[in-house]
Design a protein around this motif. Structure first.
Motif, PDB file in Angstrom:
ATOM      1  N   TRP A 154      -8.520  86.321   2.149  1.00 43.59           N
ATOM      2  CA  TRP A 154      -8.216  87.728   1.908  1.00 43.59           C
ATOM      3  C   TRP A 154      -6.705  87.945   1.992  1.00 43.59           C
ATOM      4  N   PRO A 155      -6.177  88.944   1.281  1.00 47.00           N
ATOM      5  CA  PRO A 155      -4.763  89.292   1.442  1.00 47.00           C
ATOM      6  C   PRO A 155      -4.460  89.590   2.914  1.00 47.00           C
ATOM      7  N   GLY A 156      -3.343  89.059   3.391  1.00 42.56           N
ATOM      8  CA  GLY A 156      -2.951  89.328   4.758  1.00 42.56           C
ATOM      9  C   GLY A 156      -3.427  88.316   5.768  1.00 42.56           C
ATOM     10  N   TYR A 157      -4.203  87.331   5.339  1.00 42.16           N
ATOM     11  CA  TYR A 157      -4.724  86.328   6.268  1.00 42.16           C
ATOM     12  C   TYR A 157      -3.832  85.082   6.349  1.00 42.16           C
ATOM     13  N   VAL A 158      -3.007  84.857   5.322  1.00 38.40           N
ATOM     14  CA  VAL A 158      -2.152  83.663   5.283  1.00 38.40           C
ATOM     15  C   VAL A 158      -0.743  84.123   4.932  1.00 38.40           C
ATOM     16  N   GLU A 159       0.015  84.535   5.926  1.00 35.48           N
ATOM     17  CA  GLU A 159       1.348  85.082   5.695  1.00 35.48           C
ATOM     18  C   GLU A 159       2.421  84.074   6.114  1.00 35.48           C
ATOM     19  N   ASP A 160       3.344  83.797   5.178  1.00 37.16           N
ATOM     20  CA  ASP A 160       4.389  82.791   5.421  1.00 37.16           C
ATOM     21  C   ASP A 160       5.789  83.364   5.344  1.00 37.16           C
ATOM     22  N   GLY A 161       5.896  84.695   5.417  1.00 38.75           N
ATOM     23  CA  GLY A 161       7.199  85.330   5.336  1.00 38.75           C
ATOM     24  C   GLY A 161       7.597  85.747   3.945  1.00 38.75           C
ATOM     25  N   THR A 162       6.832  85.370   2.949  1.00 40.98           N
ATOM     26  CA  THR A 162       7.166  85.726   1.569  1.00 40.98           C
ATOM     27  C   THR A 162       7.057  87.232   1.350  1.00 40.98           C
ATOM     28  N   ASN A 163       5.979  87.829   1.837  1.00 39.90           N
ATOM     29  CA  ASN A 163       5.778  89.268   1.677  1.00 39.90           C
ATOM     30  C   ASN A 163       6.641  90.085   2.621  1.00 39.90           C
ATOM     31  N   ASP A 164       6.875  89.560   3.807  1.00 43.40           N
ATOM     32  CA  ASP A 164       7.692  90.219   4.820  1.00 43.40           C
ATOM     33  C   ASP A 164       8.291  89.123   5.700  1.00 43.40           C
ATOM     34  N   PRO A 165       9.598  88.981   5.723  1.00 43.47           N
ATOM     35  CA  PRO A 165      10.234  87.901   6.501  1.00 43.47           C
ATOM     36  C   PRO A 165       9.855  87.909   7.973  1.00 43.47           C
ATOM     37  N   GLU A 166       9.439  89.055   8.489  1.00 44.63           N
ATOM     38  CA  GLU A 166       9.076  89.145   9.901  1.00 44.63           C
ATOM     39  C   GLU A 166       7.607  88.823  10.156  1.00 44.63           C
ATOM     40  N   VAL A 167       6.865  88.580   9.090  1.00 43.48           N
ATOM     41  CA  VAL A 167       5.427  88.298   9.215  1.00 43.48           C
ATOM     42  C   VAL A 167       5.169  86.875   8.727  1.00 43.48           C
ATOM     43  N   ASP A 168       5.066  85.957   9.652  1.00 43.49           N
ATOM     44  CA  ASP A 168       4.937  84.538   9.284  1.00 43.49           C
ATOM     45  C   ASP A 168       4.289  83.762  10.418  1.00 43.49           C
ATOM     46  N   TRP A 169       3.042  83.368  10.225  1.00 40.40           N
ATOM     47  CA  TRP A 169       2.400  82.458  11.173  1.00 40.40           C
ATOM     48  C   TRP A 169       2.058  81.120  10.518  1.00 40.40           C
ATOM     49  N   VAL A 170       2.410  80.981   9.239  1.00 40.40           N
ATOM     50  CA  VAL A 170       2.144  79.744   8.519  1.00 40.40           C
ATOM     51  C   VAL A 170       3.197  78.687   8.820  1.00 40.40           C
ATOM     52  N   SER A 171       4.447  79.091   8.891  1.00 36.09           N
ATOM     53  CA  SER A 171       5.534  78.119   9.072  1.00 36.09           C
ATOM     54  C   SER A 171       5.373  77.317  10.358  1.00 36.09           C
ATOM     55  N   ALA A 172       4.947  77.983  11.433  1.00 31.57           N
ATOM     56  CA  ALA A 172       4.752  77.276  12.701  1.00 31.57           C
ATOM     57  C   ALA A 172       3.661  76.222  12.566  1.00 31.57           C
ATOM     58  N   PHE A 173       2.610  76.545  11.807  1.00 29.22           N
ATOM     59  CA  PHE A 173       1.546  75.560  11.568  1.00 29.22           C
ATOM     60  C   PHE A 173       2.082  74.357  10.808  1.00 29.22           C
ATOM     61  N   GLU A 174       2.868  74.616   9.777  1.00 27.42           N
ATOM     62  CA  GLU A 174       3.419  73.521   8.981  1.00 27.42           C
ATOM     63  C   GLU A 174       4.328  72.640   9.834  1.00 27.42           C
ATOM     64  N   ASP A 175       5.126  73.252  10.692  1.00 33.77           N
ATOM     65  CA  ASP A 175       6.021  72.483  11.551  1.00 33.77           C
ATOM     66  C   ASP A 175       5.251  71.631  12.549  1.00 33.77           C
ATOM     67  N   GLU A 176       4.162  72.183  13.084  1.00 33.63           N
ATOM     68  CA  GLU A 176       3.376  71.490  14.112  1.00 33.63           C
ATOM     69  C   GLU A 176       2.560  70.340  13.544  1.00 33.63           C
ATOM     70  N   THR A 177       2.065  70.498  12.330  1.00 31.85           N
ATOM     71  CA  THR A 177       1.093  69.542  11.788  1.00 31.85           C
ATOM     72  C   THR A 177       1.633  68.673  10.662  1.00 31.85           C
ATOM     73  N   GLY A 178       2.674  69.115   9.987  1.00 28.38           N
ATOM     74  CA  GLY A 178       3.145  68.414   8.808  1.00 28.38           C
ATOM     75  C   GLY A 178       2.309  68.699   7.581  1.00 28.38           C
ATOM     76  N   CYS A 179       1.406  69.661   7.670  1.00 27.01           N
ATOM     77  CA  CYS A 179       0.542  70.043   6.545  1.00 27.01           C
ATOM     78  C   CYS A 179       1.160  71.234   5.820  1.00 27.01           C
ATOM     79  N   THR A 180       1.645  71.020   4.615  1.00 26.94           N
ATOM     80  CA  THR A 180       2.196  72.101   3.809  1.00 26.94           C
ATOM     81  C   THR A 180       1.062  72.972   3.275  1.00 26.94           C
ATOM     82  N   VAL A 181       1.216  74.283   3.431  1.00 30.78           N
ATOM     83  CA  VAL A 181       0.163  75.220   3.043  1.00 30.78           C
ATOM     84  C   VAL A 181       0.416  75.790   1.652  1.00 30.78           C
ATOM     85  N   THR A 182      -0.594  75.727   0.803  1.00 30.95           N
ATOM     86  CA  THR A 182      -0.623  76.509  -0.429  1.00 30.95           C
ATOM     87  C   THR A 182      -1.806  77.451  -0.300  1.00 30.95           C
TER      88      THR A 182
END
Length: 402
Positions: free
Chosen positions: A63-91
């Motif tokens: 759903w919209p709003g469930y996977v936010e990486d800062g693209t829509n709002d630079p202050e809303v990003d919980w994807v980048s931390a996941f990518e840094d922790e796991t090495g899994c790039t999110v699309t």
């Protein structure tokens, strides 16, 4: 269903869960749902038994709003931390309705989907998602117990995903027009003529369950025990209630911003809503919400893994991460719903978020029936009758709208 994320500063919602719903067996579910919902294998996939090396990427459908990486709002990003922790790039790709999500999962392009209850059993029945081994997801332990192993996220004692967030479908009314303050859904059903042209309802076949909840109290002779387990007679009664309501409907809604506007202008004065919609109204709009005495329907979304996921290890990593207190707090507060992890309440921006949303309140939760996919094998446990399935509900909804 179709949903749009809330504004972060005011995102609030009232949750709930319905316990004690019968769980059908895998074999019966696949027979009832796999053939009638159109395609997919009927052979259940085995759950993963151990984690391997991360594949380096993971594809998410949500759903919209469930996977936010800062693209829509630079202050809303919980994807980048996941990518840094796991090495899994999110699309990721967003979808607008559960029917769209169901279709997109058939492409095989996505490792993970965030599914609402009106899609989850269809995905299981079509063989598009795999059982989930919760032993491989440490943060599963922190999920509220009343959200685990329910009819919309498990089958025959086997988990098919991780709860994300949840909310209730409430009654909103114009306090200057709808008086006295309503306590029942009767203002949108039996008494809706008083507000002809200014009544609204959520535009989805799953809304037929709203009528069923009302009928459970007002026509007990119908014998409805679960609003998602309706035989032909029970479905017909629910359909008739919506047909009688139809002449009083101003417009149906699926985009929450349109309902916001309709209540702000006064074009709509009463109808089904979400708490986040009430919170998004312009200051001074004379509107309030209530959980009616009959109870209500609601949703509990589930993160599910594709049966043939190309990156199953990164998929498991995502399910564990998004269920963590920190990420769960960010995602559910941004969207406007209650978190599923009890620990998330310590990480919300608004310290009152969980109290306002009744997060973890099992008594409040007991008043809510979460969306579940209607299937021919009755979810209430009846074996002496065939229940109507989602295709029957879709046909009925089209007839109601004309």
């Amino acid at each position: 269903m179709k949903r749009t994320p809330a504004r972060r500063t005011s995102a609030r919602f009232t949750p709930g869960a319905r316990t004690g719903v019968a769980i059908v067996s895998v074999a019966l579910l696949l027979t009832a749902c796999g053939t009638s919902q159109g395609g997919g294998t009927t052979e259940p996939t085995e759950a993963q038994t151990a984690l391997g090396a991360m594949e380096g990427s993971v594809s998410l459908l949500a759903w919209p709003g469930y996977v936010e990486d800062g693209t829509n709002d630079p202050e809303v990003d919980w994807v980048s931390a996941f990518e840094d922790e796991t090495g899994c790039t999110v699309t990721s790709k967003t979808y607008g309705t559960s029917d769209e999500a169901f279709s997109l999962m058939k492409t095989g392009d996505y490792d993970v989907v965030a599914a609402s209850g009106d899609a989850s059993l269809r995905l299981v029945g079509a063989g598009d998602v795999a059982p989930v081994n919760t032993d491989l997801i440490p943060n599963y332990e922190g999920i509220f117990d009343f959200l685990k192993m329910q009819s919309w996220n498990s089958v025959d004692g086997v988990s098919y995903g991780i709860p994300h967030g949840y909310g209730a479908n409430l009654l909103m009314y114009n306090t200057e027009v709808v008086t006295p303050a309503p306590t029942s859904w009767d203002v949108v059903f039996d008494k809706s003529s008083a507000y002809k042209g200014a009544v609204t309802a959520y535009d989805s076949p799953i809304s037929l369950a709203d009528a069923a909840v009302y009928l459970m109290t007002h026509q007990p002779e119908l014998g409805i025990e679960n609003p998602y387990a309706l035989d032909e007679t029970q479905l017909a009664a629910s359909v008739q209630l919506f047909k009688d309501q139809r002449v009083n409907i101003g417009e149906y809604w699926s985009d929450y911003l349109k309902e916001v506007q309709a209540f702000e202008t006064g074009d709509t004065v009463v109808g089904t809503t979400w708490q986040v919609i009430r919170n998004s109204l312009a200051e001074g709009t004379p509107a309030e919400v209530v959980l009616p005495e009959e109870g209500a329907t609601g949703w509990s979304d589930t993160w599910m893994i594709a049966a043939n996921a190309k990156s199953p290890n990164c998929a498991y990593a995502w399910l564990d991460y998004i269920a963590s207190p920190e990420a769960n707090a960010q995602a559910t507060e941004y969207f406007g719903e209650a978190p599923s992890n009890a620990g998330a309440c310590d990480f919300t921006v608004n310290p009152d978020h969980c109290e306002i949303f009744h997060a973890g309140d099992a008594d409040y939760a007991a008043q809510i029936w979460y969306w579940s996919t209607p299937i021919a094998e009755c979810l209430d446990g009846r074996t002496d009758v065939k229940c109507t399935d989602y295709s029957d509900w879709t046909t009925a909804w089209q007839e109601i709208k004309g």
